[in-house]
Design a protein around this motif. Structure first.
Motif, mmCIF file in Angstrom:
data_model
loop_
_atom_site.group_PDB
_atom_site.id
_atom_site.type_symbol
_atom_site.label_atom_id
_atom_site.label_comp_id
_atom_site.label_asym_id
_atom_site.label_seq_id
_atom_site.Cartn_x
_atom_site.Cartn_y
_atom_site.Cartn_z
ATOM 1 N N SER A 134 47.405 45.341 44.357
ATOM 2 C CA SER A 134 47.085 44.978 42.883
ATOM 3 C C SER A 134 47.077 43.740 42.643
ATOM 4 C CB SER A 134 47.908 45.827 42.230
ATOM 5 O OG SER A 134 49.430 45.535 42.549
ATOM 6 N N ALA A 184 47.225 47.520 33.204
ATOM 7 C CA ALA A 184 46.372 47.359 34.163
ATOM 8 C C ALA A 184 45.570 48.644 34.404
ATOM 9 C CB ALA A 184 47.223 47.024 35.494
ATOM 10 N N PHE A 191 37.091 47.373 35.108
ATOM 11 C CA PHE A 191 36.474 46.110 35.380
ATOM 12 C C PHE A 191 35.408 46.177 36.420
ATOM 13 C CE2 PHE A 191 40.477 45.308 33.313
ATOM 14 C CZ PHE A 191 39.867 44.404 32.069
ATOM 15 N N HIS A 212 42.479 48.734 35.984
ATOM 16 C CA HIS A 212 41.716 48.035 36.592
ATOM 17 C C HIS A 212 40.223 48.542 36.840
ATOM 18 C CE1 HIS A 212 42.851 50.682 39.878
ATOM 19 N NE2 HIS A 212 43.809 50.774 39.583
ATOM 20 N N TYR A 252 38.727 42.188 40.190
ATOM 21 C CA TYR A 252 37.785 41.901 39.001
ATOM 22 C C TYR A 252 38.713 42.073 37.646
ATOM 23 C CZ TYR A 252 33.343 43.253 41.170
ATOM 24 O OH TYR A 252 32.093 43.233 42.079
ATOM 25 N N GLN A 253 39.796 42.679 37.760
ATOM 26 C CA GLN A 253 40.781 42.782 36.658
ATOM 27 C C GLN A 253 41.422 41.537 36.582
ATOM 28 O OE1 GLN A 253 44.026 45.935 35.799
ATOM 29 N NE2 GLN A 253 44.562 44.677 37.433
ATOM 30 N N SER A 259 38.520 46.617 42.681
ATOM 31 C CA SER A 259 38.744 46.625 40.971
ATOM 32 C C SER A 259 39.980 45.658 40.499
ATOM 33 C CB SER A 259 38.839 47.959 40.440
ATOM 34 O OG SER A 259 39.914 48.852 41.262
ATOM 35 N N TYR A 260 40.830 45.402 41.455
ATOM 36 C CA TYR A 260 42.068 44.640 40.989
ATOM 37 C C TYR A 260 41.661 43.418 40.877
ATOM 38 C CZ TYR A 260 45.121 48.914 42.014
ATOM 39 O OH TYR A 260 45.612 50.110 41.846
#
Length: 340
Positions: A23, A127, A132, A129, A292-293, A289-290
């Motif tokens: 993450s 979060a 995003f 995520h 992008y977050q 996705s983490y």
């Protein structure tokens, strides 16, 4: 010389949670942000974590991470019941906060977090995520385009095989339960469709099952919701399921779209769209996705780019979680006393 607005974030980590590698550590390496400090209840664990993940230094306690003047962003992946207390402490220390979900143990605590954010003037982000990643962004784009027609039904399911009996996710004092760990995604994904459904959804009903040997802790919960525009939704979660399932299905008057794994799209990046014109499968990429977050958080902190998640959103989700618990015959999670 660093490009203006591209200064790396200086991040402090609370705990040595297993999820942090996926993450935060991986995304930070990919995007060039610094992991400045880490602390854990067991210093040896923190030292091993720092060595493995190239964290610059080890602090003696969570409080020492918050007191570190070089730390500007605090990442909180602690057990659910420790999210609220340490989020409040980090905000009081003047830090930006990226917290694992949910942001607090219950809506009362989430409201206190929101008030503290307003006073602190710092950034607070829960979060979620998945929001995003191109899978979810494309899902929303298709809905916006009108290709599916009017929104009629949403079905979200987030389920995993059972964690071990000693896992804190089964602990009521640590704010455990299926909704806290998984259902928050199901409910949040439904909430995010409000722009295409006439407004925020309301809870219609919920039912759930208690974990054997863990009084008051939900093993599974199914919630039914309704939007002002008439569309309906189900938000399901199960923390002792036979397999991993993290799907989101959107049905419109002219077609439907399915994301087989909207929560962890790096494992399955498909988006399947079915309309009278035929069926197609879009591949949206397995980049985490983490990642992008973290990019979105950095862009907001450094360049004031828009960020769709804040303390108001966190409170709205936590309120819906509490409502779902009560409707299913459970009590909202109790607050946890701050511990270092």
């Amino acid at each position: 010389m660093k490009e203006p607005g591209r200064e790396p974030l200086r991040i402090g980590v609370l705990g040595a949670a297993n999820i942090t590698g996926l993450s935060l550590v991986g995304p930070a390496r990919t995007t060039g942000h610094r992991l400045v400090a880490v602390a854990a209840r067991d210093r040896a664990r923190a030292e091993a974590f720092a060595e493995e993940h190239d964290v610059e230094r080890v602090a003696d306690s969570y409080a020492d991470v918050l007191a570190d003047p070089e730390v500007e962003v605090v990442y909180n992946p602690l057990a659910n019941g420790l999210h609220g207390p340490w989020n409040l402490a980090a905000l009081a220390a003047g830090k930006h906060v990226l917290t694992e979900k949910p942001s607090a143990s219950n809506a009362e605590e989430a409201a206190e977090v929101r008030e503290t954010v307003a006073k602190a003037g710092t950034v607070f982000m829960e979060a979620f995520h998945y929001l995003f990643h191109p899978v979810t962004r494309r899902l929303h784009e298709i809905l916006e385009s009108g290709e599916l027609g009017e929104l009629q039904r949403v079905e979200t399911t987030v389920a995993i095989p059972a964690p071990g009996a000693a896992d804190p996710r089964w602990s009521l004092p640590l704010a455990g339960g299926a909704v806290m760990d998984l259902g928050c995604y199901s409910l949040h994904a439904v909430r995010m469709l409000a722009p295409w459904a006439g407004g925020a959804p309301r809870l219609v009903s919920a039912r759930g099952g208690e974990r054997a040997g863990a009084p008051g802790v939900d093993e599974w919960l199914d919630a039914e919701l309704e939007f002002p525009g008439g569309a309906t939704a189900s938000a399901r979660c199960h923390m002792a399921y036979g397999e991993l399932e993290m799907s989101c299905r959107i049905v419109g008057s002219r077609g439907e779209a399915l994301a087989p794994n909207f929560v962890l799209p790096h494992l399955d990046d498909r988006l399947v769209v079915r309309t009278p014109d035929g069926e197609r499968t879009e591949r949206l990429g397995t980049r985490s996705s983490y990642t992008y977050q973290l990019e979105a958080l950095a862009a907001h902190i450094r360049r004031d780019a828009p960020l769709p998640l804040d303390a108001d959103d966190a409170l709205a989700t936590m309120t819906l979680i509490d409502e779902s618990y009560r409707a299913a015959g459970f009590e909202p999670r109790p607050r946890t006393t701050l511990a270092s």
